[in-house]
Motif scaffolding. Structure first.
Motif, PDB file in Angstrom:
ATOM      1  N   ARG A  13       4.372  -2.297  -2.596  1.00  0.00           N
ATOM      2  CA  ARG A  13       4.792  -2.394  -3.999  1.00  0.00           C
ATOM      3  C   ARG A  13       5.219  -1.036  -4.540  1.00  0.00           C
ATOM      4  NH1 ARG A  13      -1.067  -3.523  -6.871  1.00  0.00           N
ATOM      5  NH2 ARG A  13      -1.492  -1.388  -7.578  1.00  0.00           N
ATOM      6  N   GLU A  16       8.731  -0.639  -3.323  1.00  0.00           N
ATOM      7  CA  GLU A  16       9.653  -1.445  -4.127  1.00  0.00           C
ATOM      8  C   GLU A  16       9.867  -0.831  -5.509  1.00  0.00           C
ATOM      9  OE1 GLU A  16      10.214  -6.075  -5.661  1.00  0.00           O
ATOM     10  OE2 GLU A  16       8.473  -5.517  -4.447  1.00  0.00           O
ATOM     11  N   ARG A  17       8.793  -0.405  -6.142  1.00  0.00           N
ATOM     12  CA  ARG A  17       8.882   0.187  -7.472  1.00  0.00           C
ATOM     13  C   ARG A  17       9.716   1.469  -7.460  1.00  0.00           C
ATOM     14  NH1 ARG A  17       3.485   2.222  -8.376  1.00  0.00           N
ATOM     15  NH2 ARG A  17       2.843   0.059  -8.634  1.00  0.00           N
ATOM     16  N   SER A  18       9.650   2.191  -6.336  1.00  0.00           N
ATOM     17  CA  SER A  18      10.288   3.500  -6.246  1.00  0.00           C
ATOM     18  C   SER A  18      11.652   3.452  -5.565  1.00  0.00           C
ATOM     19  CB  SER A  18       9.375   4.459  -5.467  1.00  0.00           C
ATOM     20  OG  SER A  18       8.063   4.458  -5.972  1.00  0.00           O
ATOM     21  N   THR A 321       1.110   4.814 -10.149  1.00  0.00           N
ATOM     22  CA  THR A 321       0.453   4.498 -11.411  1.00  0.00           C
ATOM     23  C   THR A 321      -1.056   4.511 -11.212  1.00  0.00           C
ATOM     24  OG1 THR A 321       0.247   2.095 -11.121  1.00  0.00           O
ATOM     25  CG2 THR A 321       2.386   2.934 -11.919  1.00  0.00           C
TER      26      THR A 321
END
Length: 606
Positions: A13, A16-18, A321
Protein backbone atom coordinates in the motif's frame (compact mmCIF):
# COMPACT_ATOMS: atom_id res chain seq x y z
CA UNK A 1 11.18 -17.45 3.90
CA UNK A 2 7.64 -16.14 3.53
CA UNK A 3 6.95 -12.51 4.35
CA UNK A 4 4.15 -11.97 6.86
CA UNK A 5 0.89 -11.03 5.11
CA UNK A 6 0.58 -7.76 7.04
CA UNK A 7 4.15 -6.67 6.28
CA UNK A 8 3.63 -7.45 2.59
CA UNK A 9 0.27 -5.67 2.53
CA UNK A 10 1.57 -2.54 4.25
CA UNK A 11 4.58 -2.42 1.95
CA UNK A 12 2.32 -2.80 -1.09
CA UNK A 13 0.00 0.00 0.00
CA UNK A 14 2.97 2.33 0.55
CA UNK A 15 4.16 1.47 -2.96
CA UNK A 16 0.71 2.25 -4.36
CA UNK A 17 0.32 5.46 -2.36
CA UNK A 18 3.77 6.62 -3.45
CA UNK A 19 3.59 5.55 -7.07
CA UNK A 20 3.62 8.98 -8.68
CA UNK A 21 6.05 10.68 -6.32
CA UNK A 22 8.44 7.72 -6.28
CA UNK A 23 8.41 7.53 -10.07
CA UNK A 24 9.19 11.25 -10.27
CA UNK A 25 12.09 10.87 -7.84
CA UNK A 26 13.53 7.83 -9.62
CA UNK A 27 13.26 9.63 -12.96
CA UNK A 28 15.31 12.50 -11.52
CA UNK A 29 17.93 10.06 -10.22
CA UNK A 30 18.07 8.23 -13.54
CA UNK A 31 18.61 11.52 -15.34
CA UNK A 32 21.46 12.37 -12.97
CA UNK A 33 23.06 8.97 -13.49
CA UNK A 34 22.75 9.18 -17.28
CA UNK A 35 24.57 12.50 -17.27
CA UNK A 36 27.71 10.46 -16.83
CA UNK A 37 30.50 10.43 -14.28
CA UNK A 38 30.37 13.93 -12.96
CA UNK A 39 34.09 14.64 -12.57
CA UNK A 40 34.81 13.81 -16.20
CA UNK A 41 32.22 16.39 -17.28
CA UNK A 42 33.77 19.29 -15.38
CA UNK A 43 35.39 22.12 -17.28
CA UNK A 44 39.16 22.29 -16.99
CA UNK A 45 39.19 25.16 -14.49
CA UNK A 46 36.58 23.40 -12.35
CA UNK A 47 38.54 20.15 -12.38
CA UNK A 48 41.75 21.96 -11.50
CA UNK A 49 40.10 23.26 -8.34
CA UNK A 50 39.02 19.73 -7.39
CA UNK A 51 42.63 18.50 -7.51
CA UNK A 52 44.50 21.63 -6.44
CA UNK A 53 45.26 20.65 -2.84
CA UNK A 54 45.93 16.94 -3.53
CA UNK A 55 49.36 15.32 -3.50
CA UNK A 56 50.93 14.67 -6.87
CA UNK A 57 49.85 11.05 -7.44
CA UNK A 58 46.27 11.71 -6.42
CA UNK A 59 46.21 14.91 -8.46
CA UNK A 60 47.04 12.97 -11.61
CA UNK A 61 44.30 10.44 -10.88
CA UNK A 62 41.74 13.13 -10.14
CA UNK A 63 42.55 14.98 -13.33
CA UNK A 64 42.44 11.77 -15.37
CA UNK A 65 39.05 10.96 -13.84
CA UNK A 66 39.58 7.24 -14.25
CA UNK A 67 39.33 6.02 -10.65
CA UNK A 68 36.57 6.52 -8.06
CA UNK A 69 36.60 9.65 -5.94
CA UNK A 70 34.75 9.08 -2.65
CA UNK A 71 33.10 12.00 -0.86
CA UNK A 72 33.35 12.09 2.92
CA UNK A 73 30.58 14.08 4.58
CA UNK A 74 31.37 14.35 8.26
CA UNK A 75 29.63 15.51 11.42
CA UNK A 76 32.90 15.61 13.38
CA UNK A 77 33.25 18.01 16.26
CA UNK A 78 35.07 17.81 19.58
CA UNK A 79 32.21 18.65 21.91
CA UNK A 80 29.69 15.96 20.96
CA UNK A 81 31.08 12.74 22.39
CA UNK A 82 29.54 10.54 19.70
CA UNK A 83 31.18 12.56 16.93
CA UNK A 84 34.58 13.23 18.46
CA UNK A 85 35.99 9.87 17.21
CA UNK A 86 35.29 10.97 13.63
CA UNK A 87 38.37 13.25 13.84
CA UNK A 88 40.52 10.23 12.94
CA UNK A 89 38.22 8.67 10.35
CA UNK A 90 39.19 10.68 7.22
CA UNK A 91 42.82 9.54 7.54
CA UNK A 92 41.69 5.90 7.90
CA UNK A 93 39.36 6.29 4.93
CA UNK A 94 41.93 7.97 2.68
CA UNK A 95 44.44 5.23 3.44
CA UNK A 96 41.89 2.46 2.74
CA UNK A 97 40.85 4.20 -0.49
CA UNK A 98 44.45 4.36 -1.73
CA UNK A 99 44.93 0.66 -1.01
CA UNK A 100 41.85 -0.09 -3.10
CA UNK A 101 42.70 2.09 -6.07
CA UNK A 102 40.50 5.06 -5.19
CA UNK A 103 40.66 8.54 -3.74
CA UNK A 104 38.68 9.99 -0.84
CA UNK A 105 38.14 13.67 -0.09
CA UNK A 106 36.29 15.38 2.73
CA UNK A 107 33.52 17.01 0.73
CA UNK A 108 32.08 18.99 3.61
CA UNK A 109 31.05 19.09 7.21
CA UNK A 110 27.58 19.30 8.72
CA UNK A 111 26.50 20.73 12.09
CA UNK A 112 26.02 18.29 14.93
CA UNK A 113 24.37 19.73 18.01
CA UNK A 114 23.80 17.71 21.16
CA UNK A 115 20.30 17.50 22.57
CA UNK A 116 21.80 16.44 25.88
CA UNK A 117 23.41 19.87 26.15
CA UNK A 118 20.42 21.91 24.97
CA UNK A 119 17.71 20.08 26.95
CA UNK A 120 15.55 22.64 28.69
CA UNK A 121 17.52 25.54 27.20
CA UNK A 122 16.83 27.97 24.37
CA UNK A 123 19.10 26.06 21.99
CA UNK A 124 16.65 23.15 22.00
CA UNK A 125 14.38 25.25 19.76
CA UNK A 126 17.01 24.79 17.02
CA UNK A 127 17.35 21.04 17.52
CA UNK A 128 14.70 19.67 15.17
CA UNK A 129 15.41 22.31 12.55
CA UNK A 130 19.09 21.33 12.63
CA UNK A 131 18.08 18.12 10.85
CA UNK A 132 17.00 20.04 7.77
CA UNK A 133 20.03 22.33 8.04
CA UNK A 134 22.17 19.17 7.94
CA UNK A 135 20.31 18.01 4.84
CA UNK A 136 21.06 21.37 3.21
CA UNK A 137 24.73 21.21 4.25
CA UNK A 138 24.97 17.70 2.80
CA UNK A 139 23.67 18.70 -0.63
CA UNK A 140 26.02 21.70 -0.62
CA UNK A 141 28.94 19.34 0.11
CA UNK A 142 27.98 17.14 -2.85
CA UNK A 143 27.06 19.96 -5.20
CA UNK A 144 30.56 20.11 -6.68
CA UNK A 145 29.62 17.04 -8.75
CA UNK A 146 33.12 15.66 -8.35
CA UNK A 147 32.31 12.36 -6.66
CA UNK A 148 31.46 8.80 -7.60
CA UNK A 149 30.15 7.63 -4.21
CA UNK A 150 29.82 8.91 -0.65
CA UNK A 151 30.62 7.96 2.93
CA UNK A 152 28.56 9.62 5.67
CA UNK A 153 29.97 9.99 9.18
CA UNK A 154 27.21 10.65 11.68
CA UNK A 155 25.57 9.17 14.75
CA UNK A 156 23.27 11.34 16.82
CA UNK A 157 19.69 12.47 16.92
CA UNK A 158 19.12 14.80 13.95
CA UNK A 159 22.42 14.13 12.21
CA UNK A 160 21.75 10.73 10.62
CA UNK A 161 18.22 11.64 9.41
CA UNK A 162 19.58 14.90 8.00
CA UNK A 163 22.45 13.11 6.27
CA UNK A 164 20.02 10.61 4.75
CA UNK A 165 17.73 13.40 3.54
CA UNK A 166 20.62 15.24 1.91
CA UNK A 167 22.17 12.07 0.49
CA UNK A 168 18.90 11.19 -1.23
CA UNK A 169 19.23 14.42 -3.22
CA UNK A 170 22.23 12.69 -4.80
CA UNK A 171 20.61 9.27 -4.66
CA UNK A 172 22.16 8.24 -7.98
CA UNK A 173 25.46 7.86 -6.07
CA UNK A 174 26.29 4.77 -3.99
CA UNK A 175 26.40 5.57 -0.27
CA UNK A 176 27.59 3.87 2.90
CA UNK A 177 26.94 5.21 6.41
CA UNK A 178 29.79 4.87 8.88
CA UNK A 179 29.02 4.76 12.64
CA UNK A 180 31.32 5.76 15.47
CA UNK A 181 30.01 3.41 18.15
CA UNK A 182 28.80 3.80 21.76
CA UNK A 183 30.95 4.77 24.73
CA UNK A 184 31.72 1.95 27.17
CA UNK A 185 29.25 1.40 29.98
CA UNK A 186 29.49 3.86 32.87
CA UNK A 187 27.04 4.54 35.67
CA UNK A 188 23.92 2.54 34.93
CA UNK A 189 21.05 4.37 33.29
CA UNK A 190 18.53 3.39 36.03
CA UNK A 191 20.89 4.75 38.69
CA UNK A 192 21.36 7.98 36.73
CA UNK A 193 17.57 8.31 36.47
CA UNK A 194 17.20 7.65 40.20
CA UNK A 195 19.64 10.44 41.07
CA UNK A 196 17.87 12.83 38.69
CA UNK A 197 14.55 12.15 40.39
CA UNK A 198 16.06 12.58 43.86
CA UNK A 199 17.45 15.94 42.74
CA UNK A 200 14.03 16.98 41.42
CA UNK A 201 12.60 16.08 44.84
CA UNK A 202 15.29 18.13 46.61
CA UNK A 203 16.79 15.05 48.28
CA UNK A 204 20.30 15.35 46.81
CA UNK A 205 22.29 18.45 45.90
CA UNK A 206 23.74 19.62 42.58
CA UNK A 207 27.16 18.10 43.28
CA UNK A 208 25.62 14.63 43.62
CA UNK A 209 23.66 15.15 40.41
CA UNK A 210 26.71 16.36 38.51
CA UNK A 211 28.78 13.43 39.78
CA UNK A 212 26.16 10.97 38.51
CA UNK A 213 25.92 12.68 35.12
CA UNK A 214 29.71 12.73 34.66
CA UNK A 215 29.92 9.03 35.52
CA UNK A 216 27.19 8.34 32.94
CA UNK A 217 28.61 10.46 30.10
CA UNK A 218 32.27 9.75 30.62
CA UNK A 219 33.95 8.93 27.33
CA UNK A 220 34.02 9.29 23.56
CA UNK A 221 31.11 7.59 21.85
CA UNK A 222 27.34 7.60 21.78
CA UNK A 223 25.41 7.84 25.04
CA UNK A 224 24.63 4.30 26.10
CA UNK A 225 20.87 4.56 26.62
CA UNK A 226 18.60 3.50 23.75
CA UNK A 227 17.48 6.92 22.60
CA UNK A 228 17.38 8.51 19.18
CA UNK A 229 21.13 8.28 18.52
CA UNK A 230 21.29 4.53 19.01
CA UNK A 231 17.93 4.10 17.28
CA UNK A 232 19.59 5.80 14.29
CA UNK A 233 22.35 3.22 14.23
CA UNK A 234 19.90 0.32 14.45
CA UNK A 235 17.91 1.85 11.55
CA UNK A 236 20.93 2.20 9.30
CA UNK A 237 21.65 -1.48 9.75
CA UNK A 238 18.05 -2.61 9.26
CA UNK A 239 17.80 -0.42 6.17
CA UNK A 240 21.00 -1.82 4.67
CA UNK A 241 23.28 1.23 4.86
CA UNK A 242 25.78 0.08 7.51
CA UNK A 243 28.14 -2.83 7.30
CA UNK A 244 26.55 -5.81 9.12
CA UNK A 245 27.04 -5.76 12.87
CA UNK A 246 28.93 -2.46 12.84
CA UNK A 247 26.48 -0.22 14.69
CA UNK A 248 27.46 -0.84 18.31
CA UNK A 249 31.21 -1.52 18.26
CA UNK A 250 32.97 0.85 20.68
CA UNK A 251 35.11 3.66 19.25
CA UNK A 252 38.92 3.74 19.32
CA UNK A 253 39.23 -0.04 19.16
CA UNK A 254 40.96 -2.19 16.52
CA UNK A 255 37.61 -3.65 15.41
CA UNK A 256 36.08 -0.18 15.00
CA UNK A 257 39.02 0.97 12.85
CA UNK A 258 38.87 -2.21 10.77
CA UNK A 259 35.17 -1.64 10.13
CA UNK A 260 35.82 1.95 9.02
CA UNK A 261 38.39 0.73 6.50
CA UNK A 262 35.98 -2.00 5.38
CA UNK A 263 33.20 0.56 4.85
CA UNK A 264 35.56 2.38 2.49
CA UNK A 265 36.30 -0.83 0.63
CA UNK A 266 32.61 -1.56 0.35
CA UNK A 267 31.61 1.80 -1.10
CA UNK A 268 34.40 1.46 -3.68
CA UNK A 269 33.10 -2.02 -4.56
CA UNK A 270 29.64 -0.65 -5.38
CA UNK A 271 30.86 2.50 -7.13
CA UNK A 272 31.57 3.21 -10.81
CA UNK A 273 33.51 3.20 -13.08
CA UNK A 274 34.89 -0.31 -12.61
CA UNK A 275 31.91 -1.87 -10.88
CA UNK A 276 28.17 -2.14 -11.25
CA UNK A 277 26.89 0.73 -9.13
CA UNK A 278 24.40 0.18 -6.31
CA UNK A 279 22.98 3.69 -5.91
CA UNK A 280 21.38 4.91 -2.71
CA UNK A 281 18.05 5.47 -4.47
CA UNK A 282 17.86 1.74 -5.16
CA UNK A 283 18.62 0.78 -1.55
CA UNK A 284 16.17 3.17 0.10
CA UNK A 285 12.88 2.01 -1.37
CA UNK A 286 9.56 1.15 0.27
CA UNK A 287 10.87 -2.22 1.49
CA UNK A 288 13.78 -0.59 3.29
CA UNK A 289 11.58 1.94 5.07
CA UNK A 290 9.19 -0.78 6.25
CA UNK A 291 12.17 -2.77 7.53
CA UNK A 292 13.33 0.32 9.41
CA UNK A 293 9.93 0.74 11.05
CA UNK A 294 9.92 -2.95 12.01
CA UNK A 295 13.32 -2.52 13.67
CA UNK A 296 12.15 0.60 15.48
CA UNK A 297 9.07 -1.11 16.89
CA UNK A 298 10.77 -4.41 17.75
CA UNK A 299 13.35 -2.52 19.81
CA UNK A 300 11.08 0.11 21.38
CA UNK A 301 13.09 2.83 19.68
CA UNK A 302 12.78 6.59 19.67
CA UNK A 303 9.47 8.34 18.99
CA UNK A 304 11.45 11.00 17.11
CA UNK A 305 11.54 8.58 14.19
CA UNK A 306 7.80 8.92 13.67
CA UNK A 307 8.90 12.23 12.14
CA UNK A 308 12.41 11.45 10.91
CA UNK A 309 11.49 8.35 8.91
CA UNK A 310 8.56 10.22 7.33
CA UNK A 311 10.82 13.12 6.32
CA UNK A 312 13.56 10.79 5.05
CA UNK A 313 11.05 8.83 2.99
CA UNK A 314 9.63 11.99 1.41
CA UNK A 315 13.10 12.81 0.11
CA UNK A 316 12.97 9.45 -1.72
CA UNK A 317 9.50 10.12 -3.11
CA UNK A 318 7.92 7.72 -0.58
CA UNK A 319 4.88 8.68 1.50
CA UNK A 320 4.71 7.18 4.99
CA UNK A 321 1.92 7.85 7.48
CA UNK A 322 1.52 7.24 11.19
CA UNK A 323 -1.07 4.61 10.31
CA UNK A 324 1.75 2.59 8.74
CA UNK A 325 3.60 2.71 12.06
CA UNK A 326 0.44 1.71 13.98
CA UNK A 327 -0.39 -1.20 11.67
CA UNK A 328 3.17 -2.52 11.73
CA UNK A 329 3.20 -2.17 15.52
CA UNK A 330 0.13 -4.41 15.68
CA UNK A 331 2.07 -7.38 14.25
CA UNK A 332 5.68 -6.77 15.33
CA UNK A 333 6.52 -7.93 18.87
CA UNK A 334 8.73 -6.04 21.33
CA UNK A 335 11.98 -8.02 21.58
CA UNK A 336 14.37 -5.63 23.33
CA UNK A 337 14.48 -4.16 26.83
CA UNK A 338 17.13 -1.43 26.84
CA UNK A 339 16.90 1.75 28.91
CA UNK A 340 14.45 3.52 29.09
CA UNK A 341 12.48 0.37 28.18
CA UNK A 342 14.52 -1.69 30.62
CA UNK A 343 17.66 -1.61 32.75
CA UNK A 344 20.24 -2.64 30.14
CA UNK A 345 22.23 -0.26 28.01
CA UNK A 346 23.17 -0.57 24.34
CA UNK A 347 26.42 -2.40 25.12
CA UNK A 348 24.43 -5.07 26.97
CA UNK A 349 22.10 -5.39 23.99
CA UNK A 350 25.05 -5.79 21.64
CA UNK A 351 26.66 -8.40 23.89
CA UNK A 352 23.40 -10.36 24.15
CA UNK A 353 23.30 -10.86 20.38
CA UNK A 354 22.67 -7.42 19.00
CA UNK A 355 21.32 -6.50 15.62
CA UNK A 356 22.47 -9.71 13.90
CA UNK A 357 20.44 -11.90 16.24
CA UNK A 358 17.48 -9.51 16.07
CA UNK A 359 17.33 -9.45 12.26
CA UNK A 360 17.73 -13.23 12.12
CA UNK A 361 14.86 -13.69 14.57
CA UNK A 362 12.57 -11.28 12.70
CA UNK A 363 13.43 -12.87 9.36
CA UNK A 364 12.52 -16.29 10.72
CA UNK A 365 9.04 -14.95 11.50
CA UNK A 366 8.66 -13.27 8.10
CA UNK A 367 8.49 -9.84 9.70
CA UNK A 368 10.99 -8.18 7.35
CA UNK A 369 11.11 -7.64 3.62
CA UNK A 370 13.86 -10.20 3.09
CA UNK A 371 14.38 -9.23 -0.57
CA UNK A 372 15.37 -5.63 0.20
CA UNK A 373 18.47 -4.28 -1.56
CA UNK A 374 21.39 -3.33 0.71
CA UNK A 375 24.94 -2.13 0.29
CA UNK A 376 25.87 -5.82 0.64
CA UNK A 377 23.66 -6.90 -2.26
CA UNK A 378 20.21 -8.43 -2.61
CA UNK A 379 18.53 -9.59 0.59
CA UNK A 380 19.23 -9.37 4.32
CA UNK A 381 21.24 -12.57 4.81
CA UNK A 382 24.49 -10.64 5.32
CA UNK A 383 22.88 -8.83 8.24
CA UNK A 384 22.47 -12.03 10.24
CA UNK A 385 26.24 -12.03 10.83
CA UNK A 386 28.61 -10.22 13.19
CA UNK A 387 32.14 -8.86 12.66
CA UNK A 388 35.22 -10.02 14.53
CA UNK A 389 38.99 -9.91 14.24
CA UNK A 390 40.46 -13.25 13.18
CA UNK A 391 44.17 -13.01 13.94
CA UNK A 392 43.93 -9.27 13.39
CA UNK A 393 41.97 -9.51 10.15
CA UNK A 394 38.34 -8.43 9.85
CA UNK A 395 35.95 -11.32 9.25
CA UNK A 396 32.25 -12.08 9.67
CA UNK A 397 30.66 -15.05 11.35
CA UNK A 398 27.01 -16.03 11.92
CA UNK A 399 25.32 -14.10 14.70
CA UNK A 400 24.51 -16.07 17.84
CA UNK A 401 21.61 -18.47 17.47
CA UNK A 402 20.28 -17.78 20.99
CA UNK A 403 20.18 -14.63 23.06
CA UNK A 404 22.87 -14.49 25.71
CA UNK A 405 20.50 -12.60 28.03
CA UNK A 406 16.75 -12.87 27.61
CA UNK A 407 16.18 -10.06 30.10
CA UNK A 408 17.55 -7.80 27.35
CA UNK A 409 16.93 -9.54 24.02
CA UNK A 410 14.33 -12.19 23.24
CA UNK A 411 13.31 -14.34 20.28
CA UNK A 412 10.06 -13.73 18.39
CA UNK A 413 8.63 -16.84 20.04
CA UNK A 414 8.95 -15.32 23.55
CA UNK A 415 8.59 -11.53 23.24
CA UNK A 416 8.34 -8.99 26.02
CA UNK A 417 4.98 -8.06 24.52
CA UNK A 418 3.15 -9.20 21.42
CA UNK A 419 2.99 -5.76 19.82
CA UNK A 420 5.57 -3.07 19.15
CA UNK A 421 6.58 -0.27 21.46
CA UNK A 422 4.52 2.49 19.85
CA UNK A 423 0.86 3.53 19.76
CA UNK A 424 -0.81 6.10 17.53
CA UNK A 425 -3.65 7.97 19.25
CA UNK A 426 -6.59 9.72 17.56
CA UNK A 427 -9.57 11.68 18.85
CA UNK A 428 -11.00 15.14 19.24
CA UNK A 429 -7.63 16.40 20.49
CA UNK A 430 -6.05 15.41 17.17
CA UNK A 431 -3.45 12.77 16.39
CA UNK A 432 -0.51 11.86 18.61
CA UNK A 433 2.03 9.14 19.28
CA UNK A 434 2.95 7.42 22.53
CA UNK A 435 5.96 5.27 23.37
CA UNK A 436 4.30 2.58 25.45
CA UNK A 437 7.25 0.20 25.71
CA UNK A 438 8.76 2.20 28.59
CA UNK A 439 5.45 2.60 30.47
CA UNK A 440 4.15 -0.13 32.79
CA UNK A 441 0.77 -1.48 31.60
CA UNK A 442 -1.03 -0.19 34.69
CA UNK A 443 0.07 3.38 33.93
CA UNK A 444 -0.68 3.53 30.20
CA UNK A 445 -4.37 4.48 30.28
CA UNK A 446 -5.51 7.49 32.28
CA UNK A 447 -8.56 9.69 32.73
CA UNK A 448 -7.85 12.86 34.69
CA UNK A 449 -8.44 16.62 34.62
CA UNK A 450 -6.24 18.84 32.48
CA UNK A 451 -3.69 21.26 33.90
CA UNK A 452 -2.64 23.60 31.09
CA UNK A 453 0.83 25.18 31.19
CA UNK A 454 2.44 27.68 28.86
CA UNK A 455 5.98 26.36 29.33
CA UNK A 456 8.15 23.69 30.92
CA UNK A 457 9.27 26.26 33.47
CA UNK A 458 5.71 26.96 34.61
CA UNK A 459 5.05 23.25 35.20
CA UNK A 460 8.29 22.78 37.12
CA UNK A 461 7.54 25.84 39.26
CA UNK A 462 4.11 24.39 40.11
CA UNK A 463 5.78 21.11 41.04
CA UNK A 464 8.29 22.88 43.27
CA UNK A 465 5.44 24.66 45.10
CA UNK A 466 3.67 21.36 45.73
CA UNK A 467 0.70 22.38 43.57
CA UNK A 468 0.69 19.14 41.57
CA UNK A 469 0.04 16.60 44.31
CA UNK A 470 -3.02 15.19 42.54
CA UNK A 471 -4.15 13.23 39.51
CA UNK A 472 -3.85 15.34 36.36
CA UNK A 473 -2.88 15.42 32.69
CA UNK A 474 -0.30 18.12 32.00
CA UNK A 475 -1.15 19.86 28.74
CA UNK A 476 1.62 21.87 27.05
CA UNK A 477 0.43 23.49 23.82
CA UNK A 478 2.51 25.81 21.62
CA UNK A 479 5.51 23.50 21.68
CA UNK A 480 5.11 22.41 18.04
CA UNK A 481 7.34 23.09 15.03
CA UNK A 482 5.46 26.21 13.91
CA UNK A 483 5.37 27.68 17.41
CA UNK A 484 8.97 27.32 18.50
CA UNK A 485 10.72 24.54 16.58
CA UNK A 486 9.30 21.63 18.64
CA UNK A 487 11.76 21.31 21.52
CA UNK A 488 12.08 18.14 23.55
CA UNK A 489 10.47 18.30 26.98
CA UNK A 490 12.57 15.64 28.67
CA UNK A 491 13.32 17.93 31.62
CA UNK A 492 9.76 17.28 32.81
CA UNK A 493 10.25 13.55 33.32
CA UNK A 494 11.95 13.54 36.75
CA UNK A 495 9.17 15.70 38.25
CA UNK A 496 6.30 13.78 36.62
CA UNK A 497 7.99 10.48 37.42
CA UNK A 498 8.26 11.48 41.07
CA UNK A 499 4.54 12.24 41.21
CA UNK A 500 3.71 8.91 39.58
CA UNK A 501 5.92 7.06 42.08
CA UNK A 502 3.98 8.71 44.90
CA UNK A 503 0.76 7.16 43.62
CA UNK A 504 -0.70 9.97 41.55
CA UNK A 505 -2.09 9.32 38.07
CA UNK A 506 -0.22 11.67 35.74
CA UNK A 507 0.38 12.02 32.01
CA UNK A 508 1.56 14.55 29.45
CA UNK A 509 -0.19 15.82 26.31
CA UNK A 510 1.80 18.15 24.05
CA UNK A 511 2.46 19.17 20.48
CA UNK A 512 6.14 19.14 21.41
CA UNK A 513 8.55 16.23 21.54
CA UNK A 514 10.02 14.02 24.20
CA UNK A 515 13.57 12.77 24.15
CA UNK A 516 14.38 9.45 22.53
CA UNK A 517 14.71 8.43 26.16
CA UNK A 518 10.99 8.94 26.82
CA UNK A 519 10.40 7.31 30.15
CA UNK A 520 7.88 5.73 32.46
CA UNK A 521 5.22 8.46 32.40
CA UNK A 522 2.57 8.16 29.64
CA UNK A 523 3.14 10.96 27.13
CA UNK A 524 0.93 11.71 24.13
CA UNK A 525 3.32 13.75 22.03
CA UNK A 526 3.62 15.28 18.54
CA UNK A 527 -0.07 16.29 18.78
CA UNK A 528 -1.21 17.47 15.37
CA UNK A 529 -2.69 19.84 14.32
CA UNK A 530 -0.52 21.84 16.67
CA UNK A 531 -1.73 24.77 18.76
CA UNK A 532 0.01 27.34 16.54
CA UNK A 533 -2.17 26.07 13.68
CA UNK A 534 -5.29 26.50 15.87
CA UNK A 535 -5.41 22.76 16.55
CA UNK A 536 -7.86 21.41 19.16
CA UNK A 537 -5.11 21.24 21.79
CA UNK A 538 -5.31 25.05 21.88
CA UNK A 539 -8.94 24.80 23.11
CA UNK A 540 -8.25 22.60 26.14
CA UNK A 541 -8.86 24.39 29.45
CA UNK A 542 -7.95 23.66 33.06
CA UNK A 543 -10.30 21.05 34.50
CA UNK A 544 -11.35 19.44 31.21
CA UNK A 545 -11.32 15.67 31.59
CA UNK A 546 -8.75 14.03 29.31
CA UNK A 547 -8.90 10.37 28.30
CA UNK A 548 -5.74 8.67 27.05
CA UNK A 549 -6.00 5.00 26.11
CA UNK A 550 -3.20 3.58 23.94
CA UNK A 551 -4.87 0.16 23.88
CA UNK A 552 -7.82 1.70 22.05
CA UNK A 553 -5.66 4.28 20.27
CA UNK A 554 -7.74 7.09 21.81
CA UNK A 555 -7.06 10.61 23.00
CA UNK A 556 -10.19 12.59 23.89
CA UNK A 557 -11.24 15.67 25.82
CA UNK A 558 -14.57 14.96 27.52
CA UNK A 559 -16.39 18.18 26.73
CA UNK A 560 -19.69 18.78 24.96
CA UNK A 561 -18.77 18.79 21.24
CA UNK A 562 -20.68 21.99 20.58
CA UNK A 563 -19.04 23.83 23.42
CA UNK A 564 -15.57 22.48 22.58
CA UNK A 565 -15.89 23.39 18.92
CA UNK A 566 -17.09 26.92 19.71
CA UNK A 567 -14.27 27.74 22.09
CA UNK A 568 -11.82 30.26 20.65
CA UNK A 569 -8.32 28.82 20.47
CA UNK A 570 -5.83 30.23 22.89
CA UNK A 571 -3.38 32.49 21.17
CA UNK A 572 0.30 31.81 21.14
CA UNK A 573 1.83 33.14 24.35
CA UNK A 574 4.31 35.96 23.90
CA UNK A 575 7.81 34.57 23.65
CA UNK A 576 11.13 35.80 22.45
CA UNK A 577 12.08 33.66 19.45
CA UNK A 578 15.47 35.28 19.26
CA UNK A 579 18.82 34.76 20.89
CA UNK A 580 20.88 31.56 20.63
CA UNK A 581 20.36 31.86 16.87
CA UNK A 582 16.61 31.27 17.01
CA UNK A 583 15.88 34.33 14.90
CA UNK A 584 17.74 32.74 12.00
CA UNK A 585 15.10 29.99 11.87
CA UNK A 586 12.08 32.29 11.77
CA UNK A 587 11.34 31.38 8.15
CA UNK A 588 11.56 27.69 9.01
CA UNK A 589 8.82 28.10 11.63
CA UNK A 590 6.57 29.66 8.99
CA UNK A 591 7.15 26.98 6.36
CA UNK A 592 7.60 23.77 8.36
CA UNK A 593 5.21 20.89 7.70
CA UNK A 594 3.18 19.11 10.40
CA UNK A 595 4.67 16.51 12.71
CA UNK A 596 2.79 13.72 10.94
CA UNK A 597 4.28 14.75 7.59
CA UNK A 598 7.81 14.91 8.92
CA UNK A 599 8.08 18.41 10.44
CA UNK A 600 10.35 19.43 7.57
CA UNK A 601 10.97 22.66 5.73
CA UNK A 602 13.18 21.13 3.02
CA UNK A 603 11.74 17.71 2.14
CA UNK A 604 10.89 18.05 -1.57
CA UNK A 605 7.47 17.26 -2.98
CA UNK A 606 8.32 14.97 -5.88
Amino acid sequence: MNTHDAIRSITDRIVERSMRSRASYMKAMEKAAQAGRNRSKLACANLAHVAAASEASEKRALLAANIPNIAIVTAYNDMVSAHQPFEQFPALIRNAARKNGAIAQVAGGVPAMCDGITQGADGMELSLFSRDAIALATVVALSHNAFDASLYLGVCDKIVPGLVMGALGFGHLPAVFVPGGPMPTGLSNPEKSRIRQLYAEGKVDRSALLDAEVKSYHSAGTCTFYGTANSNQMLMEFMGLHLPGSSFVNPNTPLRDALTAAATERVIAIAPPRNQAVPLCRVLDERAFVNGIVGLLATGGSTNHTMHLVAMARCAGIILTWDDFADISAVVPLLVRAYPNGKADINHFHAAGGVGYLISSLLSAGLLNEDAVTIMGEGLDAYTSEPWLDDGQLAWRPAVSASADETVLRPVTAPFQKTGGLSVLSGNVGRAVMKVSAVLPEHRAITAPARVFVSQAELLEAYARGDLDCDFVAVLPFQGPQACGMPELHKLMPALGSLQDRGFRVALVTDGRMSGASGKVPAAIHVTPEAAADGPISRIRNGDMIVIDPQEGAIEVVVDPGEFGSRPPEKRPLRENWGTGREYFAQARYSVSSAETGASFVAPAY
